[in-house]
Every structure is written in structure tokens, then in C-alpha cells.
Design a protein around this motif. Sequence first.
Motif, mmCIF file in Angstrom:
data_model
loop_
_atom_site.group_PDB
_atom_site.id
_atom_site.type_symbol
_atom_site.label_atom_id
_atom_site.label_comp_id
_atom_site.label_asym_id
_atom_site.label_seq_id
_atom_site.Cartn_x
_atom_site.Cartn_y
_atom_site.Cartn_z
ATOM 1 N N ILE A 114 -0.926 3.717 -11.295
ATOM 2 C CA ILE A 114 -1.137 2.697 -10.264
ATOM 3 C C ILE A 114 -2.198 1.677 -10.669
ATOM 4 C CG2 ILE A 114 -0.346 4.156 -8.357
ATOM 5 C CD1 ILE A 114 -3.355 4.584 -7.655
ATOM 6 N N SER A 115 -2.771 1.815 -11.847
ATOM 7 C CA SER A 115 -3.875 0.949 -12.273
ATOM 8 C C SER A 115 -3.488 -0.524 -12.359
ATOM 9 C CB SER A 115 -4.442 1.420 -13.606
ATOM 10 O OG SER A 115 -3.437 1.395 -14.598
ATOM 11 N N GLN A 116 -2.208 -0.821 -12.476
ATOM 12 C CA GLN A 116 -1.761 -2.209 -12.526
ATOM 13 C C GLN A 116 -1.702 -2.836 -11.124
ATOM 14 O OE1 GLN A 116 0.003 0.524 -12.887
ATOM 15 N NE2 GLN A 116 2.162 0.250 -12.388
ATOM 16 N N TRP A 117 -1.868 -2.031 -10.078
ATOM 17 C CA TRP A 117 -1.726 -2.503 -8.707
ATOM 18 C C TRP A 117 -3.011 -2.468 -7.890
ATOM 19 C CZ3 TRP A 117 2.847 1.334 -8.325
ATOM 20 C CH2 TRP A 117 3.965 0.801 -9.005
ATOM 21 N N VAL A 118 -4.007 -1.683 -8.346
ATOM 22 C CA VAL A 118 -5.269 -1.556 -7.619
ATOM 23 C C VAL A 118 -6.435 -1.533 -8.603
ATOM 24 C CG1 VAL A 118 -4.252 -0.295 -5.657
ATOM 25 C CG2 VAL A 118 -5.196 0.980 -7.575
ATOM 26 N N PRO A 119 -7.613 -2.010 -8.176
ATOM 27 C CA PRO A 119 -8.796 -1.913 -9.036
ATOM 28 C C PRO A 119 -9.170 -0.449 -9.299
ATOM 29 C CG PRO A 119 -9.154 -3.469 -7.251
ATOM 30 C CD PRO A 119 -7.874 -2.738 -6.945
ATOM 31 N N GLU A 120 -9.944 -0.231 -10.353
ATOM 32 C CA GLU A 120 -10.317 1.126 -10.763
ATOM 33 C C GLU A 120 -10.986 1.909 -9.641
ATOM 34 O OE1 GLU A 120 -12.733 3.435 -14.338
ATOM 35 O OE2 GLU A 120 -12.973 1.266 -14.100
ATOM 36 N N PHE A 121 -11.884 1.275 -8.896
ATOM 37 C CA PHE A 121 -12.579 1.939 -7.795
ATOM 38 C C PHE A 121 -11.575 2.502 -6.779
ATOM 39 C CE2 PHE A 121 -14.577 1.834 -3.576
ATOM 40 C CZ PHE A 121 -15.710 2.599 -3.813
ATOM 41 N N VAL A 122 -10.575 1.704 -6.451
ATOM 42 C CA VAL A 122 -9.544 2.129 -5.494
ATOM 43 C C VAL A 122 -8.682 3.228 -6.098
ATOM 44 C CG1 VAL A 122 -7.530 1.380 -4.157
ATOM 45 C CG2 VAL A 122 -9.535 -0.118 -4.351
ATOM 46 N N SER A 157 0.838 -1.206 0.000
ATOM 47 C CA SER A 157 0.000 0.000 0.000
ATOM 48 C C SER A 157 0.868 1.250 0.000
ATOM 49 C CB SER A 157 -0.912 0.005 1.229
ATOM 50 O OG SER A 157 -1.810 -1.073 1.184
ATOM 51 N N SER A 158 1.982 1.205 0.702
ATOM 52 C CA SER A 158 2.893 2.355 0.752
ATOM 53 C C SER A 158 3.433 2.693 -0.624
ATOM 54 C CB SER A 158 4.056 2.072 1.698
ATOM 55 O OG SER A 158 3.582 1.872 3.003
ATOM 56 N N LEU A 159 3.785 1.668 -1.389
ATOM 57 C CA LEU A 159 4.279 1.889 -2.745
ATOM 58 C C LEU A 159 3.199 2.533 -3.610
ATOM 59 C CD1 LEU A 159 6.455 1.457 -4.975
ATOM 60 C CD2 LEU A 159 5.357 -0.755 -5.404
ATOM 61 N N VAL A 160 1.981 2.028 -3.523
ATOM 62 C CA VAL A 160 0.866 2.586 -4.292
ATOM 63 C C VAL A 160 0.696 4.068 -3.964
ATOM 64 C CG1 VAL A 160 -1.649 2.542 -4.586
ATOM 65 C CG2 VAL A 160 -0.354 0.392 -4.568
ATOM 66 N N LYS A 161 0.707 4.400 -2.686
ATOM 67 C CA LYS A 161 0.510 5.793 -2.267
ATOM 68 C C LYS A 161 1.659 6.684 -2.718
ATOM 69 C CE LYS A 161 -0.321 4.563 1.999
ATOM 70 N NZ LYS A 161 -0.705 4.523 3.428
ATOM 71 N N VAL A 215 -7.888 6.844 -4.499
ATOM 72 C CA VAL A 215 -6.511 7.280 -4.240
ATOM 73 C C VAL A 215 -6.238 8.600 -4.947
ATOM 74 C CG1 VAL A 215 -4.065 6.711 -4.609
ATOM 75 C CG2 VAL A 215 -5.645 4.938 -3.808
ATOM 76 N N ARG A 216 -6.622 8.687 -6.210
ATOM 77 C CA ARG A 216 -6.403 9.934 -6.972
ATOM 78 C C ARG A 216 -7.101 11.113 -6.306
ATOM 79 N NH1 ARG A 216 -2.079 8.793 -9.612
ATOM 80 N NH2 ARG A 216 -2.256 7.080 -11.055
#
Length: 162
Positions: A141-149, A128-132, A153-154
Motif C-alpha cells: 500500500i506504500s504507493q497509496w499512503v505515506p509511510e506514517f499511515v 480508503s476502503s481499497l487501502v484497507k 495501517v499495518r
Amino acid sequence: MVRAIYPGSFDPITYGHIDIARRASTLFDELYVVVMENKKKNYTFTVEERVEMVKECLKDIPNIHVDTFSGLLVEYTAQKNIDVVIRGLRAVTDFEYELQMALANKEIRNGVETIFLMTDKNYSFLSSSLVKEVASFGGKISQWVPEFVEIMVRKKYEKHAK
């Protein structure tokens, strides 16, 4: 009926978390995915936002229950009559910490077993830290989290930028 718990902060939930939850849900009659709240941690998302993301990402799995808890994990397991804790491992460094926690949980509540699931190799680096961090710089980040997430995040980082 065998129940298990998959606890985490899920700040935010990633494909790595989802993979562990999906796999664990096939091993147990019921899986409680519990968004833990630790007053000493600084979260990017509120507990309500994290629960919303987890529920959305796991809504298609009928034996998963999403909940939240603040306190000792073993207190929750006792309340819900859960004897199995699921923990995902990415690397050897995760194992050291998780082993300490598993032994402490067993010491506090005898009978609680911890099962470690190795992450899928595609997610072994993911956190999660990397995504943030990547999102905070406007990176993909779309390769790491679903679109809703990703949308949540955005929005969070747009608010921080203003």
C-alpha cells in the motif's frame, strides 16, 4: 479572510486526500481539514488515530487546521464562520452523492457553497476502503499512503490477525 472546510472520515488518509487538501490550501486563506465522526459508521481507526494521521500528513502546510466534529457539517461551518465546503471527486458516481449533499447543505445553511475538486488522475481509483482491503491481505500500500499511515495501517491489521 476566506475559510474553507475539507471534511471526511479519512479512515485512513490517502495520497488522494492529501492532494485535494494541498490544492485547496492554495485557494483559501485558511483550510479546515475536519475528521468527521458519524456514530452510525464503523471505522477502522479511532477519531484520535485519524486526526493523528491527518496532522502528520499535512503538518508542512501552515494554513491548514486539523479538527474533528460529530454532527451536521453545516453546524461546524456556522461555528467557524466557514462558507466554502471542498469535496473531492473521483468519478461520476461520486458526483451524484456529493451533489445531493451540497444541495442539502445549502438548504440547511444558505450561503454555504460547495466547490468540487477533481482528483489527480493518479488517484482516481483510490479510496480508503481499497487501502484497507489490500492491507488486510498483506498487500503493498506504500504507493497509496505515506509511510506514517502505512505503519499505522499495518499495526491495525496485525492486531486484527492475532
